[in-house]
Design a protein around this motif. Structure first.
Motif, PDB file in Angstrom:
ATOM      1  N   HIS A  74       0.860  -1.184   0.000  1.00  0.00           N
ATOM      2  CA  HIS A  74       0.000   0.000   0.000  1.00  0.00           C
ATOM      3  C   HIS A  74       0.897   1.235   0.000  1.00  0.00           C
ATOM      4  O   HIS A  74       1.734   1.389   0.882  1.00  0.00           O
ATOM      5  N   LYS A  75       0.711   2.095  -0.954  1.00  0.00           N
ATOM      6  CA  LYS A  75       1.586   3.268  -1.069  1.00  0.00           C
ATOM      7  C   LYS A  75       1.422   4.237   0.096  1.00  0.00           C
ATOM      8  O   LYS A  75       2.334   4.978   0.441  1.00  0.00           O
ATOM      9  N   LYS A  76       0.235   4.238   0.704  1.00  0.00           N
ATOM     10  CA  LYS A  76       0.028   5.035   1.913  1.00  0.00           C
ATOM     11  C   LYS A  76      -0.702   4.188   2.942  1.00  0.00           C
ATOM     12  O   LYS A  76      -1.299   3.155   2.603  1.00  0.00           O
ATOM     13  N   ASN A  77      -0.647   4.612   4.185  1.00  0.00           N
ATOM     14  CA  ASN A  77      -1.270   3.846   5.260  1.00  0.00           C
ATOM     15  C   ASN A  77      -2.790   3.941   5.166  1.00  0.00           C
ATOM     16  O   ASN A  77      -3.369   5.025   5.260  1.00  0.00           O
ATOM     17  N   LEU A  78      -3.444   2.788   4.979  1.00  0.00           N
ATOM     18  CA  LEU A  78      -4.900   2.733   4.823  1.00  0.00           C
ATOM     19  C   LEU A  78      -5.601   2.190   6.059  1.00  0.00           C
ATOM     20  O   LEU A  78      -6.819   2.255   6.147  1.00  0.00           O
ATOM     21  N   GLY A  79      -4.829   1.646   7.000  1.00  0.00           N
ATOM     22  CA  GLY A  79      -5.428   1.101   8.209  1.00  0.00           C
ATOM     23  C   GLY A  79      -5.493  -0.413   8.205  1.00  0.00           C
ATOM     24  O   GLY A  79      -5.435  -1.061   7.159  1.00  0.00           O
ATOM     25  N   LEU A  80      -5.632  -0.973   9.408  1.00  0.00           N
ATOM     26  CA  LEU A  80      -5.611  -2.424   9.566  1.00  0.00           C
ATOM     27  C   LEU A  80      -6.700  -3.109   8.756  1.00  0.00           C
ATOM     28  O   LEU A  80      -6.466  -4.148   8.124  1.00  0.00           O
ATOM     29  N   GLY A  81      -7.906  -2.537   8.748  1.00  0.00           N
ATOM     30  CA  GLY A  81      -9.012  -3.159   8.026  1.00  0.00           C
ATOM     31  C   GLY A  81      -8.739  -3.312   6.543  1.00  0.00           C
ATOM     32  O   GLY A  81      -9.013  -4.358   5.949  1.00  0.00           O
ATOM     33  N   GLU A  82      -8.172  -2.272   5.944  1.00  0.00           N
ATOM     34  CA  GLU A  82      -7.856  -2.332   4.513  1.00  0.00           C
ATOM     35  C   GLU A  82      -6.709  -3.309   4.236  1.00  0.00           C
ATOM     36  O   GLU A  82      -6.689  -3.978   3.205  1.00  0.00           O
ATOM     37  N   ALA A  83      -5.760  -3.375   5.164  1.00  0.00           N
ATOM     38  CA  ALA A  83      -4.653  -4.325   4.998  1.00  0.00           C
ATOM     39  C   ALA A  83      -5.162  -5.764   5.066  1.00  0.00           C
ATOM     40  O   ALA A  83      -4.776  -6.618   4.262  1.00  0.00           O
ATOM     41  N   ILE A  84      -6.048  -6.030   6.013  1.00  0.00           N
ATOM     42  CA  ILE A  84      -6.641  -7.362   6.121  1.00  0.00           C
ATOM     43  C   ILE A  84      -7.442  -7.683   4.864  1.00  0.00           C
ATOM     44  O   ILE A  84      -7.376  -8.790   4.325  1.00  0.00           O
ATOM     45  N   LYS A  85      -8.197  -6.708   4.394  1.00  0.00           N
ATOM     46  CA  LYS A  85      -9.000  -6.894   3.174  1.00  0.00           C
ATOM     47  C   LYS A  85      -8.118  -7.274   1.984  1.00  0.00           C
ATOM     48  O   LYS A  85      -8.432  -8.213   1.239  1.00  0.00           O
ATOM     49  N   SER A  86      -7.006  -6.565   1.803  1.00  0.00           N
ATOM     50  CA  SER A  86      -6.088  -6.879   0.697  1.00  0.00           C
ATOM     51  C   SER A  86      -5.563  -8.300   0.821  1.00  0.00           C
ATOM     52  O   SER A  86      -5.471  -9.033  -0.175  1.00  0.00           O
ATOM     53  N   GLY A  87      -5.218  -8.702   2.038  1.00  0.00           N
ATOM     54  CA  GLY A  87      -4.701 -10.048   2.259  1.00  0.00           C
ATOM     55  C   GLY A  87      -5.732 -11.125   1.991  1.00  0.00           C
ATOM     56  O   GLY A  87      -5.447 -12.135   1.324  1.00  0.00           O
ATOM     57  N   PHE A  88      -6.954 -10.920   2.482  1.00  0.00           N
ATOM     58  CA  PHE A  88      -8.024 -11.889   2.246  1.00  0.00           C
ATOM     59  C   PHE A  88      -8.329 -12.022   0.756  1.00  0.00           C
ATOM     60  O   PHE A  88      -8.485 -13.134   0.243  1.00  0.00           O
TER      61      PHE A  88
END
Length: 255
Positions: A74-88
């Protein structure tokens, strides 16, 4: 026990965890070196400003044959929820139904040994979701201030009152394993399953799964939480996170 071999997908959301990466992957490689399992690591670098990417790309070329590393940047910090979403989302595009998805912190407070216990709960004990819980017998919490332990405990009690899921006591710990087939089907039925962006995202997953609690088998293991092993400061603001979780309870209960 399943007859078809299951792979493990690790989703590792992280922000500026460069200090902890080396130890994490050393532990991962050592633990799975002699196990007949394929390990797929999805490291979601959520806008880190340290040298995380440089270290990850070096590590990627040094892993043993049964471990592969996918870096989502992620080029900028989007938050834990968005990071989990990308991983899932990446996991669902690659994994088979019989595979197991594990979410855990990357600061070494969650151990690889315990992640394997969560995996075993899915494969051997036939759970659909297994959780490393602070509120079952034999759990240990090291390196955390007592006031934070108390506040988290009180929040857990409130979650239990309003969203009583059988065999679940710890609603906010993100150290979990999921059976891919079951969780993928449920998430696919939502228009926007990952709607929380902050640290309340882990709790929100369980609150949305509450609707399907009679179709899922939940089990917990006692956690050995090792905050004493992490390098650097915690990214979580405990009071803000508790507020967001309490707000989340209200929103989900009304809906």
């Amino acid at each position: 026990m399943q007859n078809i071999k299951s792979n493990i997908y690790y989703i590792l959301p992280a922000l500026n965890e460069s200090q902890n990466i080396g130890k994490l992957f050393n532990n991962l490689s050592s633990f799975y070196m002699n196990k007949n399992l394929n390990i797929f690591v999805i490291y979601v670098n959520d806008g880190s400003t340290d040298d995380t990417n440089e270290k990850l790309n070096k590590i990627k070329n040094e892993l043993s044959k049964n471990i592969s590393l996918k870096i989502i940047d992620h080029k900028k910090n989007l938050g834990l929820g968005e990071a989990i979403k990308s991983g899932f989302n990446y996991c669902f595009s690659e994994a088979n139904d019989q595979d197991v998805l594990i979410t855990m912190d990357t600061d070494n407070s969650h151990t690889i040994e315990q992640s394997y216990e969560l995996f075993q709960k899915i494969i051997v004990d036939d759970a659909d979701i297994s959780i490393a819980s602070r509120y079952v017998k034999d759990s240990k919490i090291r390196g955390v201030k007592n006031v934070r332990i108390l506040l988290s405990f009180l929040a857990a009690k409130i979650f239990k009152i309003f969203f009583n899921i059988n065999n679940v006591r710890d609603y906010t710990c993100g150290f979990r394993a999921y059976r891919v087939k079951k969780i993928k089907n449920i998430i696919s039925s939502y228009k926007n399953f990952f709607s929380e962006t902050g640290f309340s995202a882990s709790a929100d997953i369980l609150l949305k799964l509450y609707k399907f609690k009679d179709q899922l088998i939940f089990k917990e293991i006692p956690i050995d939480l090792r905050y004493d092993l992490k390098e650097g400061k915690s990214k979580m603001k405990i009071i803000k996170t508790i507020y967001l979780n309490l707000r989340l309870i209200l929103i989900r209960k009304i809906k």
